[in-house]
Scaffold this motif. Sequence first.
Motif, PDB file in Angstrom:
ATOM      1  N   GLY A 114       0.948  -0.786  -0.102  1.00 38.54           N
ATOM      2  CA  GLY A 114       0.330  -0.050  -0.089  1.00 38.54           C
ATOM      3  C   GLY A 114       0.851   1.074  -0.132  1.00 38.54           C
ATOM      4  N   VAL A 115       2.082   1.068   0.145  1.00 34.64           N
ATOM      5  CA  VAL A 115       2.398   2.850   0.731  1.00 34.64           C
ATOM      6  C   VAL A 115       3.662   3.221  -0.530  1.00 34.64           C
ATOM      7  N   VAL A 116       4.077   1.909  -1.268  1.00 33.49           N
ATOM      8  CA  VAL A 116       4.788   2.349  -2.605  1.00 33.49           C
ATOM      9  C   VAL A 116       3.174   2.365  -3.768  1.00 33.49           C
ATOM     10  N   ILE A 117       2.106   2.009  -4.052  1.00 36.60           N
ATOM     11  CA  ILE A 117       1.191   2.569  -4.214  1.00 36.60           C
ATOM     12  C   ILE A 117       0.729   3.966  -4.286  1.00 36.60           C
ATOM     13  N   ALA A 118       1.108   4.314  -3.039  1.00 40.07           N
ATOM     14  CA  ALA A 118       1.110   5.828  -2.313  1.00 40.07           C
ATOM     15  C   ALA A 118       1.468   6.901  -2.696  1.00 40.07           C
ATOM     16  N   VAL A 119       2.740   5.897  -2.845  1.00 42.68           N
ATOM     17  CA  VAL A 119       3.671   7.314  -3.810  1.00 42.68           C
ATOM     18  C   VAL A 119       3.971   6.494  -4.955  1.00 42.68           C
ATOM     19  N   GLY A 120       3.914   5.582  -5.806  1.00 47.50           N
ATOM     20  CA  GLY A 120       2.986   6.204  -6.908  1.00 47.50           C
ATOM     21  C   GLY A 120       2.161   7.407  -7.341  1.00 47.50           C
ATOM     22  N   LEU A 121       0.997   6.888  -6.651  1.00 47.94           N
ATOM     23  CA  LEU A 121       0.549   7.994  -6.929  1.00 47.94           C
ATOM     24  C   LEU A 121       0.068   9.628  -6.609  1.00 47.94           C
ATOM     25  N   ILE A 122       0.942   9.371  -6.066  1.00 47.39           N
ATOM     26  CA  ILE A 122       1.367  10.606  -5.832  1.00 47.39           C
ATOM     27  C   ILE A 122       2.665  11.393  -6.339  1.00 47.39           C
ATOM     28  N   VAL A 123       3.568  10.899  -6.449  1.00 44.87           N
ATOM     29  CA  VAL A 123       4.855  11.393  -7.080  1.00 44.87           C
ATOM     30  C   VAL A 123       4.156  11.332  -8.714  1.00 44.87           C
ATOM     31  N   PHE A 124       4.016  10.255  -9.505  1.00 46.93           N
ATOM     32  CA  PHE A 124       3.549  10.132 -10.408  1.00 46.93           C
ATOM     33  C   PHE A 124       2.520  10.970 -11.275  1.00 46.93           C
ATOM     34  N   GLY A 125       1.433  11.577  -9.860  1.00 47.01           N
ATOM     35  CA  GLY A 125       0.339  12.627 -10.138  1.00 47.01           C
ATOM     36  C   GLY A 125       1.152  13.963 -10.050  1.00 47.01           C
ATOM     37  N   LEU A 126       1.668  14.291  -9.459  1.00 47.58           N
ATOM     38  CA  LEU A 126       2.326  15.927  -9.649  1.00 47.58           C
ATOM     39  C   LEU A 126       3.370  15.909 -10.484  1.00 47.58           C
ATOM     40  N   LEU A 128       2.248  13.938 -13.727  1.00 46.31           N
ATOM     41  CA  LEU A 128       1.634  14.557 -14.700  1.00 46.31           C
ATOM     42  C   LEU A 128       1.062  16.045 -14.907  1.00 46.31           C
ATOM     43  N   GLY A 129       0.191  16.602 -13.798  1.00 44.30           N
ATOM     44  CA  GLY A 129      -0.239  17.795 -13.575  1.00 44.30           C
ATOM     45  C   GLY A 129       0.759  18.563 -14.214  1.00 44.30           C
ATOM     46  N   TYR A 130       2.348  18.237 -13.316  1.00 39.36           N
ATOM     47  CA  TYR A 130       3.013  19.598 -14.274  1.00 39.36           C
ATOM     48  C   TYR A 130       3.803  19.448 -15.971  1.00 39.36           C
ATOM     49  N   ALA A 131       3.304  18.350 -16.848  1.00 41.21           N
ATOM     50  CA  ALA A 131       3.654  18.170 -17.659  1.00 41.21           C
ATOM     51  C   ALA A 131       2.419  18.783 -18.187  1.00 41.21           C
ATOM     52  N   ILE A 169       1.456   7.452 -17.107  1.00 40.33           N
ATOM     53  CA  ILE A 169       3.194   7.619 -17.076  1.00 40.33           C
ATOM     54  C   ILE A 169       3.027   8.082 -18.544  1.00 40.33           C
ATOM     55  N   THR A 170       2.411   7.499 -19.951  1.00 43.88           N
ATOM     56  CA  THR A 170       2.248   7.126 -21.413  1.00 43.88           C
ATOM     57  C   THR A 170       2.255   8.922 -20.948  1.00 43.88           C
ATOM     58  N   GLY A 245      -9.214  18.616 -18.753  1.00 43.60           N
ATOM     59  CA  GLY A 245      -7.709  18.565 -18.376  1.00 43.60           C
ATOM     60  C   GLY A 245      -7.451  17.878 -17.566  1.00 43.60           C
ATOM     61  N   MET A 246      -5.795  17.214 -17.161  1.00 47.89           N
ATOM     62  CA  MET A 246      -5.297  16.318 -16.527  1.00 47.89           C
ATOM     63  C   MET A 246      -5.975  16.643 -15.205  1.00 47.89           C
ATOM     64  N   GLN A 247      -5.368  18.157 -14.434  1.00 49.87           N
ATOM     65  CA  GLN A 247      -6.218  18.964 -13.074  1.00 49.87           C
ATOM     66  C   GLN A 247      -6.782  17.691 -12.340  1.00 49.87           C
ATOM     67  N   PRO A 248      -8.001  17.835 -12.398  1.00 51.88           N
ATOM     68  CA  PRO A 248      -9.167  16.752 -11.946  1.00 51.88           C
ATOM     69  C   PRO A 248      -8.058  15.549 -11.255  1.00 51.88           C
TER      70      PRO A 248
END
Length: 265
Positions: A114-126, A128-131, A169-170, A245-248
């Motif tokens: 669960g912790v790895v999944i949480a990190v992946g959600l937050i980090v790669f979500g941010l 995505l928002g930047y891109a 991620i793609t 867009g992707m922000q939501p």
Amino acid sequence: MEWLQVVVLSLIQGISEFLPISSSAHLILVPALTNWPDQGLAFDVALHVGSLGAVVVYFRHELWRMLKSWRDSLTGGKTDQDARLAWWVIVATIPVGLVGLAFKDLIEGQMRSGVVIAVGLIVFGLVLGYADRRKRGSRSEYQLGFKDAILIGLAQALALIPGTSRSGITMTAALMLGMSREASARFSFLLSIPVIVLAGGLETLNLLGDPVPVDWSAMIGGTLLSGISAYLCIHYFLEFIARIGMQPFVIYRIVFGLWLFWFFW
């Protein structure tokens, strides 16, 4: 399985497979929040078949043109934009196939927490928002080159980390390369076809040696429901991101990731 379990799992798979929110993150909640038994490998294969059917039906005209042009390019014919797009889908699939085979045990074992999944959600979500805010351009999927396909393919390999989201991620990589939101999503959806075929093929091979009997009614129902929900998801997602867009999805990923931290820590 009870039919409520069939319906819930099918809808989760069908909707989250193509949204940039990580299907693995959502599927892990099912056994965590319910007392349902494990659905088994056969049902997982059925759900993936439904998702595959949805994307093939939705892009049937594009896929037919790509297939014909790709075949012609192999026999000395002209390599047009449809043939090139087909080649880029193939090229971008190679990294995830190699990484998946090399690190299969690690991915399916230690990293499914669960912790790895949480990190992946937050980090790669941010990311995505930047891109989406800073790097998004107007290039279409037909304007991709070999280098672009390789970079998106390498990014797709990161999706083997639970919580990353293959589609997320793609799309992020495509946006970073100056593609539009709609083109990023369309190319991501096309990339899902060989990935689902490869993953489903491996699961089917494992299933052949499984002595557990198959619940055919649940499998057929799950396949149909997963396919219908995935088809509708593709259609409305393309319309949604064109307007909003992707922000939501970025906000949703961060909130969901923080909740997972609290739940599993």
